[in-house]
Design an enzyme around this catalytic site. Structure first.
Site, PDB file in Angstrom:
ATOM      1  N   GLU A  71     -35.289  26.678  22.263  1.00 17.74           N
ATOM      2  CA  GLU A  71     -35.681  27.513  21.120  1.00 17.74           C
ATOM      3  C   GLU A  71     -37.173  27.398  20.808  1.00 17.74           C
ATOM      4  OE1 GLU A  71     -35.025  28.008  16.346  1.00 17.74           O
ATOM      5  OE2 GLU A  71     -34.143  26.296  17.386  1.00 17.74           O
ATOM      6  N   ASP A  72     -37.713  26.176  20.897  1.00 18.35           N
ATOM      7  CA  ASP A  72     -39.066  25.925  20.394  1.00 18.35           C
ATOM      8  C   ASP A  72     -40.157  25.846  21.466  1.00 18.35           C
ATOM      9  OD1 ASP A  72     -37.946  25.859  17.921  1.00 18.35           O
ATOM     10  OD2 ASP A  72     -37.846  23.685  17.771  1.00 18.35           O
TER      11      ASP A  72
END
Length: 756
Positions: free
Chosen positions: A94-95
């Protein structure tokens, strides 16, 4: 100068990270799992590199969060290397720029699948108005039905986020706390994670209602000495009896959590002092023979019921038939020498570990199985529940709120056990009906159900089942699902199936309605179009096109001359249809009310992190909903609705609970800036023993002593007991609390509470 202050920030970070990871490794090595230290170290180094240079809002290095989540998974749930690696990697996709494929190439398909399930997603199939949370939760459940570890790690992630929620702005706190209480705490409960469920509830309560949380904590501290004394006096004779029996035991004091106490105060309308089950006693023993642990529970029960008298209606046996989340214990309520009922929970060390750690603890007690979640394990209750979720997901609800509600129906429910005609046991939520039972067996059986025989007696579909009932379903091929059925089913599965069948039937009726409308238009020289359909729908007061077509199909709307007049644009005079008369009246009324403040419309670049202050000058610019009637001083929040107006709700309002879970990005922090000028409605509920002059005393306190205006009184009296409510005009919550405190001084008033 000490060594710590001489270190650079980077060196301090490295020390912090290495110590946290070493603790994780030590706890893992102390567990029964296979020792895959290399894999865990590899995942840690990969995640550390991926998150390098990134910090959380609290200021600590970001990698501390994945380590903390892995630590909870390892120490508090007892998961193994696959879960620990997945927890360490859960935010990488996600990051950072890494993909699920990268994870699969380096760590294998299983870890990649779990990480994918844990990766948050934006957008969603529910449309623009629905939240990413609901869609995210849906993906989570889909992956969970293949691998339960996804939800377990997600719960660990949520627990750490709740533990570090202080660094978030208030509107985010309400959103995350509300979502936790609405979804994650019930999920933890359903999976048997009792300790985590309690902590999630308490943390949510602490952030949403800080003053109430602090008040209960203070009272728990101040009553601790008397509680400890009661515990010692009560358990001394029990300890003597257990020693004589030669049992290896431990006796623990279980104190009700602040959230549970507050919940009971709200639901039962009682004060802290009136709650009698704050203290419970837990007897945990190590059985002499593992196979005989159930018998040993009953032997302990027999021994202690010779010391204290037991309550005949409060014996709870979850030994022979455990709860659906795996919980096993024997609960008995005994009368202490101090005249207080005290609940005693009797369970073995194995049962205790499963009660605290949930399903993950099952595997510790399976001989020869070291790898977590071995393939040949079959946890029937859990699999049944996962199957139900999968069925609901196969037929997605059109609305995010409906979806969350449907899933939630079965999360909080306590269970009953019923028998099929062949004597097989089925676990169902308490309060379910014969129709729920029919759908739990098969959709065909449910959709053609005409009634049931419960314990060989004929009963209707809506008959509520009790534990131990034997149920036979009666069907007919001519029977069809009716929209009314939705009102008397309580299980998620039955509700979802009924809604799906009704939607399918409605689509057919809508199609017929569309054909009727098109034929009507063509016959009268109009070319069918969506614009004409919408024009007529509005004329018949239907906001949605589908509802209008359904009404035509069901012959609720009959098309005729008025519709042609509308389409031809004829001006009807005052003597014709009533809908025409109404139009000028509305516009005229609007002109006569220029003094009314317009509702505040949230601009595009509105700072949602800052609190919105409500004052006498601007309060009319916000919408106060009828669901909870917030007044100044209440813990409140704002919600930006579809028209970009701000609705005000109490934080404890059931509607707000759904909004926090489904539309968390639209939640605002609300602060009151009122100065006891305006009046607000508040309703107080009263109950007690009737006598001459009581009502006069009540009104004297409210009107004379406190100078508060009584708006309305409703009192009913039966057999010397009265029940009623008083509607008042007050300035704020402080007024209400003062009135309640003064009314408590009246001797015969036994129940006093504010109605939401």
């Amino acid at each position: 100068m000490d060594e710590e202050s001489m270190m650079t920030q980077e060196e301090q970070d490295d020390k912090l990270i290495n110590e946290a990871f070493q603790k994780l490794l030590n706890d893992y090595l102390a567990s029964r799992h296979r020792k895959k230290v290399d894999l865990i170290t590899k995942a840690f180094n990969f995640a550390r590199q991926a998150h390098k240079g990134v910090r959380r809002l609290s200021g600590e290095p970001y990698i501390m969060h994945p380590i903390a989540v892995a630590q909870i998974a390892c120490s508090e749930i007892g998961l193994g290397s696959t879960s620990i690696c997945s927890a360490l990697l859960h935010d990488v996709v996600e990051d950072t720029d890494y993909t699920v494929e990268d994870i699969e190439n380096i760590f294998g398909a299983k870890i990649a699948q779990i990480v994918d399930g844990l990766t948050k997603i934006s957008g969603g199939i529910f449309g623009e108005q629905a939240s990413a949370q609901a869609e995210n939760f849906k993906k989570l459940l889909l992956t969970m039905s293949d691998d339960i570890r996804v939800i377990l790690i997600k719960i660990c992630d949520r627990l750490h986020n709740m533990r570090t929620l202080d660094s978030q702005p208030a509107n985010k706190q309400y959103k995350i706390a509300g979502e936790t209480l609405y979804i994650y705490a019930p999920l933890a409960n359903r999976l048997g994670l009792n300790k985590i469920k309690s902590e999630l509830e308490n943390l949510s309560f602490k952030f949403e209602h800080p003053a109430e949380y602090a008040a209960i904590e203070t009272k728990l501290q101040s009553t601790r000495a008397s509680r400890d004394e009661l515990f010692t006096q009560f358990t001394n004779p029990i300890e003597d009896a257990l020693k004589r029996m030669g049992i290896n035991y431990e006796i623990k004091e279980r104190v009700k959590s602040p959230y549970s106490i507050w919940n009971k105060m709200q639901n039962k309308h009682v004060t802290f002092e009136e709650i009698y089950d704050i203290l419970a006693v837990r007897i945990i023993f190590t059985p002499k023979v593992r196979e005989e642990e159930v018998n040993e529970c009953f032997n302990i029960y027999v021994a202690i019921s010779k010391i204290y008298k037991s309550h005949p209606d409060r014996l709870r046996d979850w030994l022979s038939q455990p709860k659906a989340n795996g919980y096993q214990a024997l609960h008995v309520t005994l009368m202490s020498k101090q005249g207080r009922w005290i609940e005693v929970q009797i369970r073995s060390d194995r049962m205790d570990e499963i009660a605290e750690q949930g399903f993950a603890a099952h595997w510790k007690y399976k001989d020869g199985i070291e790898e977590e979640f071995a393939e040949d394990d079959n946890e029937n209750e859990l699999n049944d529940w996962l199957r139900t979720i999968k069925e609901i997901l196969d037929d997605p609800q059109p609305d995010a709120m409906d979806f969350l509600d449907t899933i939630k129906l079965n999360l909080f429910a306590s269970e009953i056990f019923v028998f099929t005609p062949k004597g097989e046991i089925r676990t169902l939520p308490a309060g379910c009906t014969a129709l729920d039972f029919a759908f739990s067996i098969h959709t065909f059986l449910g959709s053609h159900c005409i009634g049931a025989k419960v314990n060989h007696k004929l009963v209707p579909l809506s008959h509520k089942l009790q534990s131990g009932d034997q149920v036979e379903i009666l069907t007919s091929k001519s029977q069809h699902v009716s929209p009314q059925w939705i009102n008397f089913v309580s299980t998620a599965k039955a509700k979802a199936k009924i809604q799906a069948i009704i939607r399918r039937d409605n689509r057919e009726v809508q199609r017929q309605g569309e054909e009727t409308l098109n034929a009507f238009l063509e016959k009268n020289g109009f070319k069918p179009s969506l614009a004409l359909t919408d024009q007529l729908a509005e004329f018949h007061d239907y906001s949605k096109r589908n509802e209008f077509l359904l009404a035509i199909g069901e012959k609720i709307v009959i098309l005729g001359e008025k519709d042609l007049d509308k389409l031809n644009g004829k001006k009807n005079d005052e003597s014709q249809s009533g809908w025409r008369k109404y139009v000028p009246f509305v516009s005229k009324k609007k002109k006569e009310e220029p003094q009314k403040q317009e509702l505040f419309i949230v601009p595009e670049k509105f700072n949602r992190k800052k609190p919105v202050y409500l004052s006498e000058e601007n309060i009319n610019q916000y919408k106060f909903q009828g669901c909870c009637h917030p007044i100044p001083g209440d813990d409140a929040l704002g919600y930006i609705n579809n028209k970009n107006q701000i609705e005000i709700h109490k934080r404890a309002c059931p509607v707000a609970a759904k909004l926090k879970s489904s539309f968390g990005n639209r939640i605002l922090d609300i602060k009151w800036d009122m100065h006891k000028i305006l009046f607000f409605d508040a309703t107080i509920r009263l109950g007690g023993i009737d006598r001459v002059g009581l009502l006069n005393e009540i009104t004297q306190i409210i009107s004379s002593q406190m100078n508060v205006n009584i708006h309305k009184i409703l009192i009913t009296c039966e057999d010397g007991i009265f029940d009623g409510s008083i509607e008042l005009k007050v300035h704020d919550r402080e007024d209400v609390q003062q009135i309640i405190a003064n009314l408590r001084k009246i001797a015969d008033l036994k129940e006093i509470s504010q109605i939401m």
